[in-house]
Write a protein that holds these residues in place. Structure first.
Motif, mmCIF file in Angstrom:
data_model
loop_
_atom_site.group_PDB
_atom_site.id
_atom_site.type_symbol
_atom_site.label_atom_id
_atom_site.label_comp_id
_atom_site.label_asym_id
_atom_site.label_seq_id
_atom_site.Cartn_x
_atom_site.Cartn_y
_atom_site.Cartn_z
ATOM 1 N N ILE A 1 0.852 -1.195 0.000
ATOM 2 C CA ILE A 1 0.000 0.000 0.000
ATOM 3 C C ILE A 1 0.887 1.243 0.000
ATOM 4 O O ILE A 1 1.769 1.369 0.852
ATOM 5 C CB ILE A 1 -0.888 0.055 1.272
ATOM 6 N N PHE A 2 0.648 2.125 -0.923
ATOM 7 C CA PHE A 2 1.396 3.383 -0.952
ATOM 8 C C PHE A 2 0.416 4.539 -0.920
ATOM 9 O O PHE A 2 -0.538 4.578 -1.685
ATOM 10 C CB PHE A 2 2.251 3.466 -2.221
ATOM 11 N N LEU A 3 0.666 5.483 -0.037
ATOM 12 C CA LEU A 3 -0.167 6.683 0.022
ATOM 13 C C LEU A 3 0.654 7.874 -0.452
ATOM 14 O O LEU A 3 1.671 8.212 0.151
ATOM 15 C CB LEU A 3 -0.663 6.901 1.464
ATOM 16 N N ALA B 1 16.525 3.725 3.054
ATOM 17 C CA ALA B 1 16.057 3.100 4.302
ATOM 18 C C ALA B 1 14.741 2.367 4.068
ATOM 19 O O ALA B 1 14.520 1.269 4.591
ATOM 20 C CB ALA B 1 15.894 4.160 5.387
ATOM 21 N N ALA B 2 13.857 2.963 3.258
ATOM 22 C CA ALA B 2 12.554 2.338 2.992
ATOM 23 C C ALA B 2 12.722 1.029 2.220
ATOM 24 O O ALA B 2 12.052 0.030 2.500
ATOM 25 C CB ALA B 2 11.665 3.307 2.221
ATOM 26 N N LEU B 3 13.663 1.028 1.270
ATOM 27 C CA LEU B 3 13.908 -0.204 0.508
ATOM 28 C C LEU B 3 14.609 -1.244 1.375
ATOM 29 O O LEU B 3 14.308 -2.440 1.313
ATOM 30 C CB LEU B 3 14.735 0.100 -0.743
ATOM 31 N N ALA C 1 7.484 5.486 -7.469
ATOM 32 C CA ALA C 1 8.190 4.781 -8.539
ATOM 33 C C ALA C 1 9.256 3.846 -7.961
ATOM 34 O O ALA C 1 9.474 2.741 -8.458
ATOM 35 C CB ALA C 1 8.823 5.790 -9.493
ATOM 36 N N LEU C 2 9.919 4.303 -6.901
ATOM 37 C CA LEU C 2 10.999 3.496 -6.325
ATOM 38 C C LEU C 2 10.471 2.323 -5.505
ATOM 39 O O LEU C 2 11.059 1.253 -5.484
ATOM 40 C CB LEU C 2 11.890 4.371 -5.438
ATOM 41 N N LEU C 3 9.349 2.528 -4.832
ATOM 42 C CA LEU C 3 8.862 1.489 -3.923
ATOM 43 C C LEU C 3 7.965 0.462 -4.618
ATOM 44 O O LEU C 3 7.661 -0.582 -4.042
ATOM 45 C CB LEU C 3 8.133 2.124 -2.733
ATOM 46 N N GLU C 4 7.545 0.775 -5.834
ATOM 47 C CA GLU C 4 6.748 -0.168 -6.633
ATOM 48 C C GLU C 4 5.615 -0.832 -5.855
ATOM 49 O O GLU C 4 5.603 -2.062 -5.681
ATOM 50 C CB GLU C 4 7.649 -1.231 -7.252
ATOM 51 N N PRO C 5 4.651 -0.040 -5.390
ATOM 52 C CA PRO C 5 3.543 -0.620 -4.625
ATOM 53 C C PRO C 5 2.598 -1.425 -5.512
ATOM 54 O O PRO C 5 2.637 -1.308 -6.728
ATOM 55 C CB PRO C 5 2.817 0.618 -4.084
ATOM 56 N N LYS C 6 1.752 -2.236 -4.837
ATOM 57 C CA LYS C 6 0.686 -2.919 -5.570
ATOM 58 C C LYS C 6 -0.504 -1.989 -5.746
ATOM 59 O O LYS C 6 -1.191 -2.031 -6.752
ATOM 60 C CB LYS C 6 0.208 -4.139 -4.768
ATOM 61 N N PHE C 7 -0.734 -1.185 -4.709
ATOM 62 C CA PHE C 7 -1.859 -0.250 -4.751
ATOM 63 C C PHE C 7 -1.410 1.127 -4.281
ATOM 64 O O PHE C 7 -0.817 1.257 -3.213
ATOM 65 C CB PHE C 7 -3.018 -0.738 -3.871
#
Ligand SMILES: Nc1ncnc2c1ncn2[C@@H]1O[C@H](COP(=O)(O)OP(=O)(O)O)[C@@H](O)[C@H]1O
Ligand SMILES: [Mg+2]
Lengths: 251, 478
Positions: free
Chosen positions: A82-84, A103-105, A160-166
Motif C-alpha cells: 500500500i502506498f499513500l 532506508a525504505a527499501l 516509482a521506487l517502492l513499486e507498490p501494488k496499490f
C-alpha cells in the motif's frame, strides 16, 4: 493480479464519523478516481486504509487478495504494497530523499541482506530523470523547502521506487501549474500497468484528462453516491457537485 | 607508519561490521584479585594507593581529596535531586586483576578478552587506531601503542603506569586544569582514581591516527573513576577517542571520571567521546582543557544512555588567539536525564569559542543544556558562538536550556541561537507509510537532526554513532 477490497468502511476520528460505509474494489491494472467536494472524507478514507493512528475503523474491512489488513501496523501495510501519496507530505529535516528511500527499501529486505548501493543510485537517477527531477534533489532533505509541485513530484518519485501494488493518490494535482501537472501525470502514466492499482483522489476533473481513469466514483459526506466511467467526471465538471446532491435529495 | 596507512582504505567501510556489537548488555562473572571492598573511607584510599605502590605525594593528594569530597555538599541547589539516590556506602571503589596491562591480546585473560572482542575493540585497533587502552573495571587490561607512533616519542599509557614511569611530566600538569575542589565529583575522583589514559605528544608531532581508550564496567555496585591527562606539546596534534559501556544492573553504577587536557602553544587536540551507558549508570564527569597561545581544543561529546549524565566539557582559553570548541549530542530516552553543556572561559585576547549542542528527548527522557561563556572586561577581540537545538519526540519529553553568558566590555562578538523542534506523529506516520518501523522512523528523524554535526566527525565515529542511535531508538518503542 491482486485486489484491494474496501468493504462497508466506516471511519471515525474522535466521536465524529467521517466515512460512512464505503464499498469499492480495485484490481491491479485499474485506475479508480474518487471525486468529491472538500471535507467529504476522501483523505480520511485514504489515511485509514494506510493505517493512520488518528482514524478508527469502526465497521467494515479492507482486504488485499481476500486477507484483511486491519490488524497490521501502517508500516506492515506499506511493505505489503500500500502506498499513500500524501495530500500534505511531511518534512523530514536532515534526511535526504536518497537516504530516506534507501532506508525504505532496506526495510523491505530480509534480515542480513544489504541493499546494493550502486544499483540503487542508478535506479534512483533513472526515476528522477523520468520525472524531470534535478539531481541536486537527491541530497536535499525530504520535502524541506520544496514548492508544492516539488513535493508532489517527490511523492511520485517515491512511488516509482517502492513499486507498490496499490497506490492511494490524494490530490496529487493540487497546487500544480500546467507544466508540473503534465510531468506528474506522465510519471503516473508511465507507472501504470498490470501490476499496479490506483485510487486517484481529486476534486477537479482537470487531472483526469491527463490520467484517464477506468472508473469514477463520487463521494459526498462520507459515502459513495454515484459511480460510472470517465464520462461521469466530465458531467461533474459541467454540472457541479450540487447536481449530484440534488439528485440524492430527490431520490 | 606504513602499516597504519595501508589499512586506512578498509576503514572507509563500516569498521565494526561483522562484529556482534548489538549490545553492551552482557557480563562475565569474574573473581577479582584486588578488591577495596564496599564503601569509602581513608582505608579505601590507602588500599588503592598501596596496590598501585604509589609515591607518598600522590597518597597524600588522595587523602586530602577525600576530605574535600566529604566536606562538599551535593550540588542539588542547581542540579537534580536524583543525585541523592547515589549511595556512596554501597559502592565498590576498586576492583582489578592486577595493575599491569598486557601488551598483546593473547595475554589478556579470556573473559576480559572476549568482552573487548564483543565490543569490537581489537578489530578497530587493527583497522584504524594508533594505539588502544582497554580498561576493565578499575585497571587497564590491555594497552598498546603502534611502534611507529611510540618511536615519535609519543607516550600512551594508563595513569597507574604513568605515575611510576613519568612522574615528572605527570606531576607538573596533574590536577592543574581541574583542581580537586572543582566540584564534589572531581574531589571523589581525585581520591580514588584508577586507570584512564596518560598521553604526552612531543613538540611538532602530529599523530596521524587516533589513540583510543575503552572503558568497560563489568561488576555490579561498582564505581569507575578513571583519570585522563593529555599533554600536547608545542605544535603537536592528536585525536583521542574514548568509548564506554556497562551491562544493565538493577542497582546503581557510578562512573565519575576527570579528564584534563593541556594544549601548549599551537597544539591541537580533538577529544571524541562515544558513551553508551546502560540506564542504571550515574555518569558524573568533569572534563576541561587548557589552551595556550594559538592552540585549539575540540571536544566532540556524544552522550547516549545512562540514568543521569552531568557533563560540561570546557576550555580555558589562556593564550592569545586560542580556540575552543564543544560539539555535544545528547540522547535522553525514557527514564534518562542528560544534563550536559559546555564551559568556555576566555582568559586572553582574540580567543574564539564555539558551542553546538543538540539534544534529543524521547518519551519521559529529559535533556538539559547548561552553558557558561565567560569573557571578562579587560579583554578584546573575543568571539563566542553558541547554538543549542533540541528535538522532542513524544509530547512528554522535557528540555531545559540554561545558558549563562557573561560578557563584559563591548569589544567582543557573541552570538547565541536556540531552537526546539518536535518530531510529530504526522512525520512518523509518513515514514511508517514508506515501510519503516516506528523505531526506524524515529531513528531516522534523530539521525537527520544531528546530520550536519555527524558528517564533520571522523568516519568511524559517525558510523558508530548512527548504530548506537538505531539501537537506542529500536529499544524505545513500546
Ligand atoms: N484528524 C482529524 N480530527 C478531526 N477532524 C478531522 C480530522 N481529519 C479530518 N477531519 C474532518 O473530517 C472531515 C473530512 O476531512 P477530509 O477527509 O480531509 O476531507 P477531504 O479529503 O474529502 O477534503 C472534515 O470535516 C475534517 O475537518
Ligand atoms: Mg483531502
Amino acid at each position: 493480479m491482486s485486489s484491494l477490497e474496501i468493504k462497508n468502511l466506516h471511519v471515525s476520528t474522535g466521536d465524529k464519523e467521517i466515512v460512512k460505509g464505503v464499498t469499492l474494489t480495485i484490481n491491479s491494472g485499474e485506475i479508480h478516481a474518487v471525486m468529491g467536494p472538500n471535507g467529504t472524507g476522501k483523505s480520511t478514507m485514504a489515511k485509514a486504509i494506510a493505517g493512520h493512528p488518528d482514524y478508527v475503523i469502526t465497521q467494515g474491512d479492507v482486504l488485499i487478495d481476500g486477507k484483511s489488513i486491519l490488524e497490521k501496523e501502517s508500516d506492515e501495510r506499506a511493505r505489503e504494497g500500500i502506498f499513500l501519496a500524501f495530500q500534505y507530505p511531511s518534512e523530514i529535516p536532515g534526511v535526504s530523499i536518497a537516504n530516506f528511500m534507501r532506508a525504505a527499501l532496506q526495510a523491505r529486505m530480509a534480515e542480513g541482506e544489504e541493499i546494493d548501493a550502486s544499483a540503487y543510485y542508478k535506479r534512483l537517477y533513472q526515476k528522477m530523470d523520468l520525472l524531470k527531477i534535478d539531481r541536486k534533489f537527491t541530497s536535499r532533505s525530504v520535502n524541506e523547502g520544496f514548492s508544492g509541485g516539488e513535493k508532489k513530484r517527490s511523492e511520485i518519485l517515491q512511488m516509482a521506487l517502492l513499486e507498490p501494488k496499490f497506490a492511494l493518490m490524494d490530490e496529487t494535482d493540487s497546487g500544480l501549474d500546467i507544466d508540473a501537472l503534465r510531468i506528474v501525470s506522465d510519471g503516473v502514466n508511465s507507472l501504470r500497468g498490470p501490476n499496479l492499482g490506483i485510487l486517484l483522489i481529486t476534486h477537479y476533473q482537470r487531472l483526469l484528462s491527463y490520467i484517464v481513469p477506468d472508473h469514477v466514483h463520487v463521494m459526498i459526506e462520507g459515502r459513495i453516491v454515484k459511480s460510472g466511467d470517465k464520462s461521469l467526471a466530465l458531467e461533474l465538471e459541467s454540472r457541479g457537485y450540487d447536481w449530484v446532491k440534488q439528485e440524492l435529495a430527490t431520490a | 607508519m606504513s602499516e597504519i596507512t595501508d589499512t586506512l582504505e578498509t576503514t572507509l567501510e563500516n569498521p565494526v561490521s561483522g562484529i556482534d556489537q548489538s549490545s553492551g548488555n552482557f557480563k562475565y562473572d569474574m573473581t577479582y584479585d584486588f578488591d577495596a571492598g564496599t564503601g569509602l573511607n581513608e582505608r579505601t584510599v590507602d588500599y588503592i594507593s598501596s596496590v598501585k605502590k604509589e609515591a607518598p605525594w600522590i597518597h597524600d593528594f588522595r587523602q586530602s581529596a577525600l576530605k574535600t569530597f566529604f566536606a562538599k555538599p551535593l550540588p542539588t541547589h542547581w542540579a537534580t535531586r536524583d543525585l541523592e539516590n547515589i549511595n556512596f556506602d554501597k559502592i565498590r571503589y576498586y576492583l582489578s586483576q592486577g595493575q599491569k596491562p598486557k601488551r598483546t591480546w593473547a595475554e589478556v585473560p579470556e573473559d576480559i578478552k572476549r568482552t573487548f572482542e564483543r565490543l569490537g575493540i581489537p578489530e578497530q585497533e587493527r583497522k584504524f587506531l594508533a594505539g588502544v587502552e582497554a580498561q576493565f573495571d578499575s585497571e587497564a587490561a590491555y594497552s598498546n601503542i603502534k611502534e611507529a607512533v611510540s618511536k615519535q616519542g609519543v607516550i600512551f599509557m594508563n595513569s597507574t603506569e604513568a605515575l611510576r614511569e613519568h612522574p615528572e611530566i605527570f606531576r607538573k600538569y596533574f590536577g592543574k586544569v581541574i583542581p580537586t575542589g572543582d566540584n564534589k565529583f572531581s574531589a571523589l575522583n581525585s581520591a580514588v582514581f584508577s586507570g584512564g589514559s596518560f598521553i604526552y605528544v612531543p613538540p611538532g608531532v602530529k599523530v596521524s591516527h587516533p589513540l583510543q581508550a575503552y572503558f568497560r564496567i563489568n561488576a555490579e555496585n561498582f564505581g569507575q573513576f578513571e583519570r585522563t591527562l593529555i599533554i600536547c606539546d608545542e605544535g603537536s596534534e592528536l585525536t583521542y577517542m574514548e568509548g564506554c559501556t556497562a551491562p544493565k544492573f538493577s542497582t546503581a553504577t557510578l562512573h565519575s571520571a576527570v579528564v584534563e587536557l593541556v594544549a601548549l602553544k599551537g597544539a591541537k587536540i580533538q577529544y571524541i567521546t562515544v558513551q553508551n551507558w546502560s540506564s542504571n549508570v550515574f555518569n558524573l564527569v568533569t572534563k576541561r582543557g587548557l589552551a595556550h597561545e594559538e592552540a585549539e581544543i575540540k571536544w566532540i561529546d556524544c552522550n547516549i544512555g545512562s540514568r543521569l549524565t552531568m557533563k560540561y566539557p570546557g576550555v580555558v582559553l589562556k593564550g592569545r588567539k586560542s580556540r575552543g570548541e564543544v560539539i555535544s549530542i545528547a540522547l535522553a530516552n525514557d527514564g534518562q536525564h542528560q544534563d550536559t553543556g559546555a564551559k568556555m572561559v576566555h582568559a586572553a585576547d582574540e580567543t574564539t569559542s564555539t558551542v553546538v549542542s543538540k539534544s534529543i528527548s524521547v518519551g519521559q527522557g529529559r535533556a538539559t543544556y547548561r552553558g557558561v561563556v565567560h569573557i571578562p572586561k579587560n579583554l578584546k577581540g573575543c568571539k563566542n558562538n553558541t547554538e543549542c537545538d533540541a528535538l522532542l519526540i513524544n509530547t512528554n519529553s522535557r528540555t531545559d536550556t540554561y545558558p549563562a553568558i557573561t560578557v563584559r566590555g563591548d569589544r567582543h562578538a557573541v552570538q547565541h541561537e536556540a531552537s526546539v523542534s518536535k518530531v510529530s506523529a504526522e512525520q512518523i506516520f509518513y515514514m511508517q507509510q514508506r515501510g519503516l518501523t516506528e523505531g526506524q522512523a524515529m531513528s531516522l528523524s534523530v539521525n537527520g537532526f544531528i546530520n550536519d554535526l555527524a558528517r564533520q566527525f571522523p568516519m568511524e565515529y559517525s558510523v558508530e554513532l548512527k548504530r548506537l542511535i538505531d539501537l537506542e531508538m529500536e529499544g524505545s518503542v513500546g
